[in-house]
Design a protein around this motif. Structure first.
Motif, PDB file in Angstrom:
ATOM      1  N   PHE A 205      85.866  96.062  60.781  1.00  0.00           N
ATOM      2  CA  PHE A 205      85.117  94.830  61.014  1.00  0.00           C
ATOM      3  C   PHE A 205      83.713  95.146  61.534  1.00  0.00           C
ATOM      4  CE2 PHE A 205      83.704  91.482  63.940  1.00  0.00           C
ATOM      5  CZ  PHE A 205      83.758  90.366  63.126  1.00  0.00           C
ATOM      6  N   PHE A 206      83.624  96.043  62.521  1.00  0.00           N
ATOM      7  CA  PHE A 206      82.312  96.340  63.099  1.00  0.00           C
ATOM      8  C   PHE A 206      81.457  97.218  62.200  1.00  0.00           C
ATOM      9  CE2 PHE A 206      83.867  94.419  66.926  1.00  0.00           C
ATOM     10  CZ  PHE A 206      82.714  93.918  67.508  1.00  0.00           C
ATOM     11  N   VAL A 207      82.083  98.062  61.396  1.00  0.00           N
ATOM     12  CA  VAL A 207      81.310  98.825  60.408  1.00  0.00           C
ATOM     13  C   VAL A 207      80.658  97.859  59.420  1.00  0.00           C
ATOM     14  CG1 VAL A 207      81.489 100.396  58.447  1.00  0.00           C
ATOM     15  CG2 VAL A 207      82.640 100.958  60.595  1.00  0.00           C
ATOM     16  N   GLU A 208      81.407  96.837  59.023  1.00  0.00           N
ATOM     17  CA  GLU A 208      80.867  95.840  58.100  1.00  0.00           C
ATOM     18  C   GLU A 208      79.775  94.999  58.762  1.00  0.00           C
ATOM     19  OE1 GLU A 208      79.943  94.146  54.764  1.00  0.00           O
ATOM     20  OE2 GLU A 208      81.515  95.696  54.862  1.00  0.00           O
ATOM     21  N   VAL A 209      79.889  94.790  60.075  1.00  0.00           N
ATOM     22  CA  VAL A 209      78.843  94.068  60.812  1.00  0.00           C
ATOM     23  C   VAL A 209      77.510  94.804  60.674  1.00  0.00           C
ATOM     24  CG1 VAL A 209      77.996  93.484  63.119  1.00  0.00           C
ATOM     25  CG2 VAL A 209      80.332  92.898  62.465  1.00  0.00           C
ATOM     26  N   ILE A 233      58.605 100.006  65.127  1.00  0.00           N
ATOM     27  CA  ILE A 233      58.806  99.520  66.494  1.00  0.00           C
ATOM     28  C   ILE A 233      59.739  98.317  66.508  1.00  0.00           C
ATOM     29  CG2 ILE A 233      57.639  98.643  68.548  1.00  0.00           C
ATOM     30  CD1 ILE A 233      55.077  99.989  67.519  1.00  0.00           C
ATOM     31  N   PHE A 234      59.629  97.478  65.491  1.00  0.00           N
ATOM     32  CA  PHE A 234      60.334  96.206  65.471  1.00  0.00           C
ATOM     33  C   PHE A 234      61.801  96.327  65.079  1.00  0.00           C
ATOM     34  CE2 PHE A 234      61.627  92.735  62.545  1.00  0.00           C
ATOM     35  CZ  PHE A 234      61.761  91.717  63.472  1.00  0.00           C
ATOM     36  N   LEU A 235      62.131  97.246  64.165  1.00  0.00           N
ATOM     37  CA  LEU A 235      63.479  97.310  63.594  1.00  0.00           C
ATOM     38  C   LEU A 235      64.607  97.475  64.618  1.00  0.00           C
ATOM     39  CD1 LEU A 235      63.128  99.253  60.226  1.00  0.00           C
ATOM     40  CD2 LEU A 235      64.035  96.961  60.588  1.00  0.00           C
ATOM     41  N   PRO A 236      64.480  98.325  65.656  1.00  0.00           N
ATOM     42  CA  PRO A 236      65.583  98.434  66.618  1.00  0.00           C
ATOM     43  C   PRO A 236      65.948  97.094  67.256  1.00  0.00           C
ATOM     44  CG  PRO A 236      64.048 100.242  66.906  1.00  0.00           C
ATOM     45  CD  PRO A 236      63.410  99.308  65.940  1.00  0.00           C
ATOM     46  N   SER A 237      64.940  96.350  67.670  1.00  0.00           N
ATOM     47  CA  SER A 237      65.197  95.048  68.272  1.00  0.00           C
ATOM     48  C   SER A 237      65.838  94.091  67.278  1.00  0.00           C
ATOM     49  CB  SER A 237      63.878  94.459  68.789  1.00  0.00           C
ATOM     50  OG  SER A 237      64.058  93.129  69.220  1.00  0.00           O
ATOM     51  N   ALA A 238      65.291  94.055  66.041  1.00  0.00           N
ATOM     52  CA  ALA A 238      65.821  93.156  65.017  1.00  0.00           C
ATOM     53  C   ALA A 238      67.262  93.506  64.663  1.00  0.00           C
ATOM     54  CB  ALA A 238      64.941  93.219  63.773  1.00  0.00           C
ATOM     55  N   ALA A 239      67.542  94.800  64.526  1.00  0.00           N
ATOM     56  CA  ALA A 239      68.902  95.230  64.180  1.00  0.00           C
ATOM     57  C   ALA A 239      69.899  94.836  65.262  1.00  0.00           C
ATOM     58  CB  ALA A 239      68.928  96.742  63.955  1.00  0.00           C
ATOM     59  N   GLU A 240      69.525  94.998  66.527  1.00  0.00           N
ATOM     60  CA  GLU A 240      70.406  94.596  67.630  1.00  0.00           C
ATOM     61  C   GLU A 240      70.676  93.087  67.589  1.00  0.00           C
ATOM     62  OE1 GLU A 240      71.997  96.297  69.809  1.00  0.00           O
ATOM     63  OE2 GLU A 240      71.000  98.235  70.078  1.00  0.00           O
ATOM     64  N   SER A 241      69.626  92.299  67.377  1.00  0.00           N
ATOM     65  CA  SER A 241      69.766  90.847  67.374  1.00  0.00           C
ATOM     66  C   SER A 241      70.700  90.383  66.279  1.00  0.00           C
ATOM     67  CB  SER A 241      68.387  90.191  67.203  1.00  0.00           C
ATOM     68  OG  SER A 241      67.512  90.571  68.235  1.00  0.00           O
ATOM     69  N   VAL A 242      70.484  90.889  65.053  1.00  0.00           N
ATOM     70  CA  VAL A 242      71.301  90.463  63.915  1.00  0.00           C
ATOM     71  C   VAL A 242      72.743  90.935  64.083  1.00  0.00           C
ATOM     72  CG1 VAL A 242      71.596  90.640  61.415  1.00  0.00           C
ATOM     73  CG2 VAL A 242      69.298  90.475  62.394  1.00  0.00           C
ATOM     74  N   THR A 243      72.912  92.167  64.553  1.00  0.00           N
ATOM     75  CA  THR A 243      74.264  92.719  64.714  1.00  0.00           C
ATOM     76  C   THR A 243      75.108  91.874  65.659  1.00  0.00           C
ATOM     77  OG1 THR A 243      73.561  94.978  64.257  1.00  0.00           O
ATOM     78  CG2 THR A 243      75.572  94.701  65.555  1.00  0.00           C
ATOM     79  N   TRP A 244      74.600  91.605  66.838  1.00  0.00           N
ATOM     80  CA  TRP A 244      75.421  90.935  67.836  1.00  0.00           C
ATOM     81  C   TRP A 244      75.565  89.439  67.568  1.00  0.00           C
ATOM     82  CZ3 TRP A 244      78.801  93.379  70.478  1.00  0.00           C
ATOM     83  CH2 TRP A 244      78.601  94.717  70.801  1.00  0.00           C
ATOM     84  N   LEU A 245      74.493  88.773  67.187  1.00  0.00           N
ATOM     85  CA  LEU A 245      74.617  87.339  66.913  1.00  0.00           C
ATOM     86  C   LEU A 245      75.499  87.094  65.697  1.00  0.00           C
ATOM     87  CD1 LEU A 245      73.803  84.557  67.857  1.00  0.00           C
ATOM     88  CD2 LEU A 245      71.748  84.707  66.448  1.00  0.00           C
ATOM     89  N   GLY A 246      75.356  87.930  64.662  1.00  0.00           N
ATOM     90  CA  GLY A 246      76.213  87.791  63.484  1.00  0.00           C
ATOM     91  C   GLY A 246      77.671  88.060  63.784  1.00  0.00           C
TER      92      GLY A 246
END
Length: 401
Positions: A205-209, A233-246
Motif C-alpha cells: 500500500f505504501f509503496v503504491e502511495v 529545492i521544491f520537489l522534496p516538500s511537494a513529494a512529502e505533501s502529496v504522499t501524506w495527504l494522498g
C-alpha cells in the motif's frame, strides 16, 4: 383686425412649412448616390452611394472592366432610371467618383476574421463540453461519485478553469491504492490476525502511495514552469505533501483505521506518534473527492520547505512563482465550492481545508525521523526529477528540430 392676425398666422405657418420642405429637400439632395442619384445614407467603399450601386461595385470591381462593353463608346448618362442599362458606364462612374476596390478586401477580411473568431469560440465551447463529458464518464466508472459537471453552472468558473479542474481530477490516480485497500480489508475480515500476507499488503500500500506521488508530480504541468534549480529545492516538500495527504485520504475513504492488521503493521514501521498524528488529520480530511484533489494541488505548492530537516541548500526558492500557481488553484477551489455549496458551507469547508493542511504538516515533520520513509521519499524525488529533466531535453530537441 382679427382677420388680419389670422392671415399673418397662416402666412407664417406656410412659410415654416416651406422652409421645412426646403430643408428636407436640401438634406435629401446632400445624401444622394454619387453614381445614380438615388437616395443614399452611407458611404460605401469611399463614396456616398445607395445599396444597389454598392452591391454592383462589390460584385464587378475586380472583373467588370474586362467583361463589360459599352455600345455607345462610354457616353451613357447613368441615373436611377437607367443604371441597369449599361454596366460598363456604371462601373466607370463608380471608379470616377472614387470607389476603391481595396476597401472591398478590407471589408471581406474583417468578416473572415469575425467568422474565424466565432469558429474558435465554438471549438473552445465544444472542447470544454468534451472535457466535462469525460469527467462525468470517469466519475461513473469509479467506486465513489463526484460532481456531475454537466449540470447548470451557477458559479463564475470560466472554460479555462473548468479545464484546469478536470486536469486536477485526473492528475492524482488513486485507483491502484483503492484496489490494495480493498485487499487489506478483505484479508482483515477473513483472518483477524497479523500474518505475513497482511504485512506484505501494508507495505504494498505504501509503496503504491510513493509511486502515485511520483506520477502525480510528473503529470502536473505547472511544475514544468519552474526552473531546474527551483524544482530541485521544491520537489522534496511537494513529494512529502502529496504522499501524506494522498495516503491519509485513501486511509480515510476505506476506513483502514478499523483494520487491526493494517494498524499493527503501520505502527510497527512508522510508530505510535505518526499514527496519532494521522488520527488527528482524519478529523479534517475532505470526503468530497474533487475538493480533496483541489486541496492536494494547493498543498503541493505550499512553501513549507523549512520543515524538512534533510534539506540543506544555500539556494533560495522562487516563492513568488509558487504563489502564483497556488493562487490559481485556490481560486478554482473557492469557485468550485461556491458552485456546489452555499456561502456559509463554502467558508466552513475552506477553513477545514486549512486545518487539514496544518495537521498534515505536523505529520510531515514527524516523518523526517522515520528511516524507511526518508529512503522511500528520496527515491521518489530522484525518479521524479530524472523524468522532468528528460522531458526538458525532449522539449529542447523538439524546438530545435
Amino acid at each position: 383686425m382679427k382677420e388680419d392676425d389670422d392671415n399673418e398666422s397662416m402666412h407664417a405657418d406656410c412659410t415654416t412649412i416651406s422652409l421645412t420642405s426646403q430643408g428636407r429637400r436640401s438634406r435629401e439632395s446632400s445624401f444622394q448616390c454619387k453614381i445614380c442619384g438615388a437616395p443614399a445614407e452611407h458611404s460605401n467603399y469611399g463614396v456616398i452611394s445607395c445599396s444597389p450601386c454598392k452591391m454592383f461595385f462589390r460584385r464587378n470591381a475586380t472583373t467588370g472592366q474586362e467583361k463589360f462593353v459599352c455600345d455607345f463608346d462610354g457616353l451613357c448618362e447613368i441615373n436611377v432610371n437607367n443604371r441597369h442599362t449599361c454596366s460598363s458606364c456604371r462601373l466607370a462612374k463608380c471608379f470616377t467618383n472614387g470607389m476603391q476596390p481595396d476597401m472591398i478586401r478590407c471589408s471581406l477580411s474583417k468578416r473572415i476574421t469575425a467568422k474565424q473568431r466565432q469558429n474558435n469560440e465554438s471549438e473552445s465551447i465544444t472542447t470544454t463540453l468534451n472535457i466535462l463529458t469525460g469527467i462525468e464518464e470517469h466519475n461513473q466508472l469509479h467506486t465513489f461519485p463526484t460532481l456531475n459537471l454537466l449540470k447548470a453552472d451557477n458559479s463564475t468558473l470560466y472554460s479555462a478553469q473548468w479545464a484546469l479542474l478536470s486536469n486536477l481530477i485526473y492528475s492524482y490516480d488513486e485507483s491502484k491504492l483503492f484496489s490494495i485497500a480493498e485487499q487489506i480489508i478483505n484479508s482483515d475480515n477473513t483472518e483477524h490476525s497479523i500474518t505475513s500476507t497482511n504485512s506484505e499488503l501494508a507495505r504494498k500500500f505504501f509503496v503504491e502511495v510513493y509511486e502515485t506521488t511520483e506520477k502525480y508530480l510528473r503529470s502536473n504541468g505547472d511544475l514544468y514552469t519552474l526552473g531546474p534549480d527551483d524544482r530541485t529545492i521544491f520537489l522534496p516538500s511537494a513529494a512529502e505533501s502529496v504522499t501524506w495527504l494522498g495516503a491519509i485520504f485513501c486511509w480515510n475513504h476505506f476506513q483502514l483505521y478499523n483494520c487491526q492488521s493494517f494498524m499493527a503493521n503501520f505502527k510497527n514501521v512508522y510508530g505510535d506518534t505518526c499514527m496519532n498524528l494521522i488520527q488527528n488529520v482524519l478529523k479534517f480530511i475532505e470526503s468530497d473527492t474533487v475538493i480533496f484533489k483541489l486541496a492536494l494541488s494547493i498543498f503541493t505548492f505550499c512553501n513549507n520547505i523549512s520543515l524538512l530537516r534533510s534539506i540543506t541548500t544555500s539556494k533560495t526558492l522562487d516563492t513568488l512563482a509558487l504563489f502564483r500557481i497556488q493562487n490559481i488553484y485556490a481560486e478554482v477551489t473557492w469557485k468550485y465550492l461556491l458552485y456546489k455549496y452555499n456561502f456559509t458551507q463554502c467558508v466552513q469547508r475552506f477553513m477545514k481545508i486549512v486545518q487539514c493542511f496544518l495537521a498534515v504538516t505536523d505529520t510531515i515533520y514527524n516523518a523526517q525521523n522515520i528511516l524507511l520513509h526518508v529512503k522511500d521519499i528520496e527515491t521518489t524525488i530522484e525518479k521524479t526529477e530524472l523524468t522532468l529533466v528528460l522531458d526538458d531535453i525532449e522539449r529542447i530537441d523538439a524546438n530545435e528540430n
